[in-house]
Design a protein around this motif. Structure first.
Motif, PDB file in Angstrom:
ATOM      1  N   ILE A 114       0.839  -1.209   0.000  1.00 51.86           N
ATOM      2  CA  ILE A 114       0.000   0.000   0.000  1.00 51.86           C
ATOM      3  C   ILE A 114       0.869   1.251   0.000  1.00 51.86           C
ATOM      4  CG2 ILE A 114      -1.624   1.333   1.403  1.00 51.86           C
ATOM      5  CD1 ILE A 114      -2.911  -1.297   2.246  1.00 51.86           C
ATOM      6  N   GLN A 115       1.950   1.220   0.764  1.00 53.22           N
ATOM      7  CA  GLN A 115       2.848   2.376   0.799  1.00 53.22           C
ATOM      8  C   GLN A 115       3.477   2.633  -0.571  1.00 53.22           C
ATOM      9  OE1 GLN A 115       5.892   2.042   3.773  1.00 53.22           O
ATOM     10  NE2 GLN A 115       6.692   4.124   3.408  1.00 53.22           N
ATOM     11  N   ALA A 116       3.845   1.564  -1.263  1.00 55.37           N
ATOM     12  CA  ALA A 116       4.413   1.733  -2.606  1.00 55.37           C
ATOM     13  C   ALA A 116       3.370   2.305  -3.566  1.00 55.37           C
ATOM     14  CB  ALA A 116       4.932   0.396  -3.114  1.00 55.37           C
ATOM     15  N   ALA A 117       2.116   1.855  -3.437  1.00 56.41           N
ATOM     16  CA  ALA A 117       1.059   2.385  -4.301  1.00 56.41           C
ATOM     17  C   ALA A 117       0.780   3.851  -4.002  1.00 56.41           C
ATOM     18  CB  ALA A 117      -0.207   1.546  -4.132  1.00 56.41           C
ATOM     19  N   GLU A 118       0.884   4.244  -2.717  1.00 52.76           N
ATOM     20  CA  GLU A 118       0.682   5.652  -2.356  1.00 52.76           C
ATOM     21  C   GLU A 118       1.790   6.529  -2.942  1.00 52.76           C
ATOM     22  OE1 GLU A 118      -1.437   7.560  -0.995  1.00 52.76           O
ATOM     23  OE2 GLU A 118      -2.914   6.242  -0.087  1.00 52.76           O
ATOM     24  N   GLU A 119       3.018   6.028  -2.931  1.00 53.96           N
ATOM     25  CA  GLU A 119       4.119   6.796  -3.522  1.00 53.96           C
ATOM     26  C   GLU A 119       3.934   6.942  -5.035  1.00 53.96           C
ATOM     27  OE1 GLU A 119       7.558   4.679  -2.385  1.00 53.96           O
ATOM     28  OE2 GLU A 119       7.498   5.306  -0.265  1.00 53.96           O
ATOM     29  N   GLN A 120       3.430   5.886  -5.663  1.00 54.93           N
ATOM     30  CA  GLN A 120       3.161   5.972  -7.098  1.00 54.93           C
ATOM     31  C   GLN A 120       2.061   6.990  -7.379  1.00 54.93           C
ATOM     32  OE1 GLN A 120       2.087   2.231  -8.843  1.00 54.93           O
ATOM     33  NE2 GLN A 120       1.747   3.105 -10.896  1.00 54.93           N
ATOM     34  N   ARG A 121       1.069   7.038  -6.494  1.00 50.31           N
ATOM     35  CA  ARG A 121      -0.024   8.006  -6.663  1.00 50.31           C
ATOM     36  C   ARG A 121       0.494   9.439  -6.520  1.00 50.31           C
ATOM     37  NH1 ARG A 121      -3.468  10.908  -3.573  1.00 50.31           N
ATOM     38  NH2 ARG A 121      -5.607  11.221  -4.354  1.00 50.31           N
ATOM     39  N   LEU A 122       1.402   9.658  -5.577  1.00 52.01           N
ATOM     40  CA  LEU A 122       1.976  10.996  -5.418  1.00 52.01           C
ATOM     41  C   LEU A 122       2.746  11.422  -6.664  1.00 52.01           C
ATOM     42  CD1 LEU A 122       3.220  10.904  -1.704  1.00 52.01           C
ATOM     43  CD2 LEU A 122       1.298  12.205  -2.638  1.00 52.01           C
ATOM     44  N   GLU A 123       3.428  10.467  -7.273  1.00 49.45           N
ATOM     45  CA  GLU A 123       4.147  10.787  -8.509  1.00 49.45           C
ATOM     46  C   GLU A 123       3.171  11.155  -9.625  1.00 49.45           C
ATOM     47  OE1 GLU A 123       6.571   7.480  -9.418  1.00 49.45           O
ATOM     48  OE2 GLU A 123       7.910   7.735  -7.686  1.00 49.45           O
ATOM     49  N   GLU A 124       2.051  10.456  -9.708  1.00 48.33           N
ATOM     50  CA  GLU A 124       1.054  10.766 -10.729  1.00 48.33           C
ATOM     51  C   GLU A 124       0.424  12.131 -10.479  1.00 48.33           C
ATOM     52  OE1 GLU A 124      -0.076   9.386 -13.481  1.00 48.33           O
ATOM     53  OE2 GLU A 124       1.353   7.725 -13.441  1.00 48.33           O
ATOM     54  N   THR A 125       0.273  12.508  -9.205  1.00 44.43           N
ATOM     55  CA  THR A 125      -0.333  13.799  -8.878  1.00 44.43           C
ATOM     56  C   THR A 125       0.526  14.948  -9.392  1.00 44.43           C
ATOM     57  OG1 THR A 125      -1.275  12.786  -6.890  1.00 44.43           O
ATOM     58  CG2 THR A 125      -1.286  15.187  -7.001  1.00 44.43           C
ATOM     59  N   THR A 132      -3.756  11.807 -16.531  1.00 47.42           N
ATOM     60  CA  THR A 132      -3.433  11.863 -15.102  1.00 47.42           C
ATOM     61  C   THR A 132      -4.646  11.562 -14.244  1.00 47.42           C
ATOM     62  OG1 THR A 132      -1.717  13.507 -15.549  1.00 47.42           O
ATOM     63  CG2 THR A 132      -2.507  13.313 -13.280  1.00 47.42           C
ATOM     64  N   LEU A 133      -5.782  12.177 -14.549  1.00 46.50           N
ATOM     65  CA  LEU A 133      -6.990  11.971 -13.748  1.00 46.50           C
ATOM     66  C   LEU A 133      -7.450  10.525 -13.800  1.00 46.50           C
ATOM     67  CD1 LEU A 133      -9.171  13.233 -11.986  1.00 46.50           C
ATOM     68  CD2 LEU A 133     -10.447  13.795 -14.075  1.00 46.50           C
ATOM     69  N   CYS A 137      -7.690   7.928 -10.582  1.00 46.35           N
ATOM     70  CA  CYS A 137      -8.904   7.184 -10.234  1.00 46.35           C
ATOM     71  C   CYS A 137      -8.628   5.685 -10.163  1.00 46.35           C
ATOM     72  CB  CYS A 137     -10.011   7.475 -11.251  1.00 46.35           C
ATOM     73  SG  CYS A 137     -10.629   9.168 -11.195  1.00 46.35           S
ATOM     74  N   ARG A 138      -7.832   5.186 -11.097  1.00 46.78           N
ATOM     75  CA  ARG A 138      -7.499   3.757 -11.085  1.00 46.78           C
ATOM     76  C   ARG A 138      -6.686   3.401  -9.850  1.00 46.78           C
ATOM     77  NH1 ARG A 138      -2.984   1.350 -12.378  1.00 46.78           N
ATOM     78  NH2 ARG A 138      -2.136   3.265 -13.317  1.00 46.78           N
ATOM     79  N   LEU A 139      -5.696   4.231  -9.501  1.00 40.40           N
ATOM     80  CA  LEU A 139      -4.890   3.953  -8.319  1.00 40.40           C
ATOM     81  C   LEU A 139      -5.722   4.035  -7.042  1.00 40.40           C
ATOM     82  CD1 LEU A 139      -1.592   5.858  -9.214  1.00 40.40           C
ATOM     83  CD2 LEU A 139      -1.889   3.377  -9.012  1.00 40.40           C
ATOM     84  N   ASP A 140      -6.667   4.985  -6.990  1.00 41.65           N
ATOM     85  CA  ASP A 140      -7.527   5.083  -5.806  1.00 41.65           C
ATOM     86  C   ASP A 140      -8.400   3.847  -5.647  1.00 41.65           C
ATOM     87  OD1 ASP A 140      -6.620   7.460  -4.778  1.00 41.65           O
ATOM     88  OD2 ASP A 140      -8.084   8.694  -5.846  1.00 41.65           O
TER      89      ASP A 140
END
Length: 439
Positions: A114-125, A132-133, A137-140
């Motif tokens: 989950i932590q790795a997925a959150e870091e990936q989401r921050l990079e996408e942000t 990007t949007l 949504c897919r990562l969320d």
């Protein structure tokens, strides 16, 4: 004299009644000081105090009183059996602990994912682009699924441990733990409290008269003045649907809530009378008794809910004379979340301490003239409330008595209405106004 006859002779003179035993007098003589041999220990014992039971000069021992268990004076889990008494029980505990450790290791691996997925989401942000949007949504969605699985593992890792269940059952839960919150919520949902609330709401037609649909997510409890009915208690708990006296609700009821989400969410308190006579339309309407928006609640809040009379002031219930019982419905409406269409584990996990995840609503104060005929459904549509996604509810009933006149006289300051059955038309009313006989 033979040895057998000598033993029988000694037994016949032994006050203890056992072979070779010594009498109680002899035992006392052997343990007393030389200067106290001439007196009996019973004679020297102080007389029993008046009003206490005694046996041969000894006071009866009262069993020690068990100290109350609370957060202020907690008590550790009391094992039914000490270690080593029953090997099978010790083996069962070892197996439960081993299973718990294995599930916790799986949960730890999932947290890393989950932590790795959150870091990936921050990079996408931080990126800018058309995709990007969609990627966010897919990562969320993926994170929501992973967090639901993690919540299940956190519950399964400790739900079978006896010490965890013992502490929750003895009102000592650790609300920072997922398993303790889960056990408290399941107790509310499965042991009858929620069933009783929903049964009363449906039986007394609160739905559909007041609300179309309701799915409570928090446990709301009320206390009102007991009026001396319960010795030693100034307040009593209100069971949903019960009858209260108008005197018991002169002051606002005290509100408590068991909340099962860790993020701070805002709620709007509403108290309605659903059975006020509407003379113009020959029907019933509602009356708004109380409103307080933006009430912050989370799992950490375990005490009474305070500061509830700063918006639309509380007016005591005042069922009109001549009417049937009135239904008083109290609701905690869950305010919409910020930046999302509904609440989720992602919002709950990313929430900052003491920072609400709900939208702050600037609801205007309802004037006294607009209290009667308050349209709850229109109010909910206007401000985005949806009781299908959560909230809290409670209700009680009241009938008129002579103390209602005090509310009309001192608080409302209007004449008290009186209702009754309509009179039957009198066909001879006109004739009664004329003289029967001519003079």
């Amino acid at each position: 004299m033979s040895a057998r006859a000598l033993l029988a002779f000694r037994k016949s003179f032994s006050p203890s009644g056992c072979l070779g035993g010594r009498s109680s007098w002899a035992r006392t003589m052997s343990t007393t000081a030389p200067d106290a041999v001439t007196s009996s220990p019973v004679d020297n014992a102080p007389p029993p105090s008046e009003g206490t039971a005694s046996t041969r000069g000894r006071k009866k021992k009262c069993p020690p009183k068990r100290a109350p268990i609370s957060h202020a004076s907690p008590r550790e889990w009391c094992r039914p059996l000490a270690p080593g008494v029953l090997p099978a029980y010790d083996l069962a505990l070892d197996l439960l602990k081993a299973d718990s450790a294995q599930i916790k290791s799986e949960a730890e691996l999932l947290r890393t994912k989950i932590q790795a997925a959150e870091e990936q989401r921050l990079e996408e942000t931080s990126k800018q682009g058309e995709d990007t949007l969609a990627n966010l949504c897919r990562l969320d969605e993926e994170l929501e699924v992973l967090r639901k699985k993690l919540k299940i593992l956190e519950v399964q890792s400790e739900i079978n441990l006896p010490d965890v269940r013992w502490k929750v059952a003895n009102a000592m839960p650790n609300l920072a733990k997922t398993v303790d919150r889960h056990l408290l919520e399941q107790k509310w949902r499965r042991e009858g409290d929620l069933d009783l609330l929903m049964e009363r709401l449906h039986q007394m037609k609160v739905m559909p008269d007041v609300l179309s649909e309701l799915h409570p997510s928090i446990d709301v409890r009320l206390t009102v003045s007991s009026l001396g009915g319960i010795p030693g208690k100034a307040n009593k708990m209100v069971e949903p649907g019960t009858f209260l006296l108008p005197r018991q609700t002169f002051d606002p009821p005290k509100l408590y809530a068991n909340v099962y989400h860790t993020d701070t969410r805002l709620y709007t308190l509403v108290l309605l009378d659903a059975d006020v006579p509407d003379e113009a339309n020959a029907t019933l309407t509602t009356y708004l008794h109380w409103m307080q928006p933006n009430v912050p609640l989370s799992a950490d809040h375990t005490s009474r809910i305070l500061d509830l009379n700063k918006h639309t002031k509380y007016i005591p219930p005042h069922p009109q004379q001549g009417t049937n019982y009135h239904r008083y419905v109290l609701l905690l409406l869950q305010q919409p979340p910020r930046g999302a269409s509904h609440y989720s584990l992602n919002i709950e996990t990313r929430a900052k301490p003491n920072e609400p995840t709900s939208i702050h609503l600037d609801i205007p104060i309802v004037s006294d003239r607009r209290r009667k005929g308050f349209d709850l459904r229109s109010f909910m549509r206007e401000w985005g409330f949806d009781m299908r996604q959560g909230g809290g509810a409670h209700m009680w009933r009241e009938v008129w008595d002579e103390h209602v006149s005090t509310v009309y006289k001192d608080i409302l300051k209007i004449p008290e209405p009186r209702y009754g059955r309509p009179r039957k038309p009198d066909p001879y009313a006109a004739l009664k106004q004329t003289k029967r006989y001519n003079s």
